[in-house]
Scaffold this motif. Sequence first.
Motif, PDB file in Angstrom:
ATOM      1  N   ASP A   9      29.019 -16.466  54.843  1.00  0.00           N
ATOM      2  CA  ASP A   9      28.065 -15.435  55.253  1.00  0.00           C
ATOM      3  C   ASP A   9      26.820 -16.065  55.898  1.00  0.00           C
ATOM      4  OD1 ASP A   9      28.188 -12.505  55.130  1.00  0.00           O
ATOM      5  OD2 ASP A   9      26.343 -12.633  53.979  1.00  0.00           O
ATOM      6  N   ARG A  37      26.760  -7.568  60.218  1.00  0.00           N
ATOM      7  CA  ARG A  37      27.597  -8.489  60.981  1.00  0.00           C
ATOM      8  C   ARG A  37      28.913  -7.863  61.427  1.00  0.00           C
ATOM      9  NH1 ARG A  37      24.204 -11.673  58.585  1.00  0.00           N
ATOM     10  NH2 ARG A  37      24.553 -10.471  56.706  1.00  0.00           N
ATOM     11  N   LYS A  80      20.160 -14.181  47.958  1.00  0.00           N
ATOM     12  CA  LYS A  80      21.531 -13.753  47.670  1.00  0.00           C
ATOM     13  C   LYS A  80      22.496 -14.603  48.498  1.00  0.00           C
ATOM     14  CE  LYS A  80      23.522 -11.009  50.032  1.00  0.00           C
ATOM     15  NZ  LYS A  80      24.568 -10.825  51.049  1.00  0.00           N
ATOM     16  N   GLU A  98      26.749 -15.681  49.287  1.00  0.00           N
ATOM     17  CA  GLU A  98      28.149 -15.271  49.136  1.00  0.00           C
ATOM     18  C   GLU A  98      29.032 -16.493  49.326  1.00  0.00           C
ATOM     19  OE1 GLU A  98      29.438 -11.757  51.264  1.00  0.00           O
ATOM     20  OE2 GLU A  98      27.432 -10.883  51.097  1.00  0.00           O
TER      21      GLU A  98
HETATM   22 MG    MG Z   1      26.240  -8.864  53.940  1.00  0.00          MG
END
Ligand code: MG
Length: 305
Positions: free
Chosen positions: A227, A20, A211, A213
């Motif tokens: 995220d 990103r 996962k 964030e």
């Molecule tokens: Mg990342």
Amino acid sequence: MSDAALTLPGWRHVYSGKVRDLYEPDASAAGVALRERHGDVVLVVASDRVSAYDHVLSPGVPGKGVVLTQLSLWWFEQLADLVPNHVVSTDVPGAVAGRAMVCRRLDMFPVECVARGYLTGSGLAEYRQNGEVTGIALPAGLVDGSRLPEPVFTPATKAELGEHDENVRFSVVVDTVGPETAETLRDLTLAVYARAERVARERGVILADTKLEFGTDPVTGAVTLGDEVLTPDSSRFWPVDGWEPGRAQPSFDKQFVRDWLTSSASGWDRASDTPPPPLPADVVERTRARYIEAFERLTGRTPDL
Ligand code: MG
Ligand code: ATP
């Protein structure tokens, strides 16, 4: 990085991660208007870049940025009653249409919040050494793809570009963010996993692990989901009807790229310091097909590419 230098009216490039690119409102009249309208925001732009084993690969996968962004937006909506998220608006410059979101700027916690309901990847590697994953003891006899008795929170540290993320015990998260926040991160991660696992299963997809964030929203003070979420980059997706513990599972995610990289076909030695070779066209095409399939199975829609 490839398209980090995009000129976006009202926005100034501030950071590029592996996948990103982040922009903030600039000092122009357009930038000032953005700040007045949204407050302290960042434009999160998903590129078509692919990363694996902490390397950015080339070439990219066409359409990947759109698929990641549209799938994240869909999940943020599914999860909105569970956890606040950073999305403010999808009104973005034309040059990044479909692959960018205006987001509240969060103070990110330096923790990769991983939930696993199934054993594979780095979790399996750890288990084979000592029967544990990030200090959590697991029953004997588990194999690649086994379903865990219950989902576990297996955090990792966030590494700099070129470094490898490292699985860590919960106590390391406590030392990093304090006991209260550590518990909040664990509880939210497991709650998101439980919800998403159920939603995915109804659609014929096993969410093996994922996962997340989080960061603190400076305005509300709340621990907020940031995220991207529950994409084929951040998660392992397996078709329910192909699940067979004891071998690698078929998947709609980045595993295909990882497998090619570590096969003799690529000629690459993961342990070496050399950058990975370029992805062949058929690996790019088949990866693209898997990302699109994940999107279609989960959302029931065709991505607007
Ligand atoms: Mg990342
Ligand atoms: P790194 O941050 O180590 O470069 P990465 O390669 O995974 O990690 P990307 O995922 O490509 O990076 O870039 C996204 C970056 O933006 C991450 O650092 C992530 O923590 C950060 N980020 C995501 N959402 C927000 C937000 N709302 N506010 C501030 N930062 C954010």
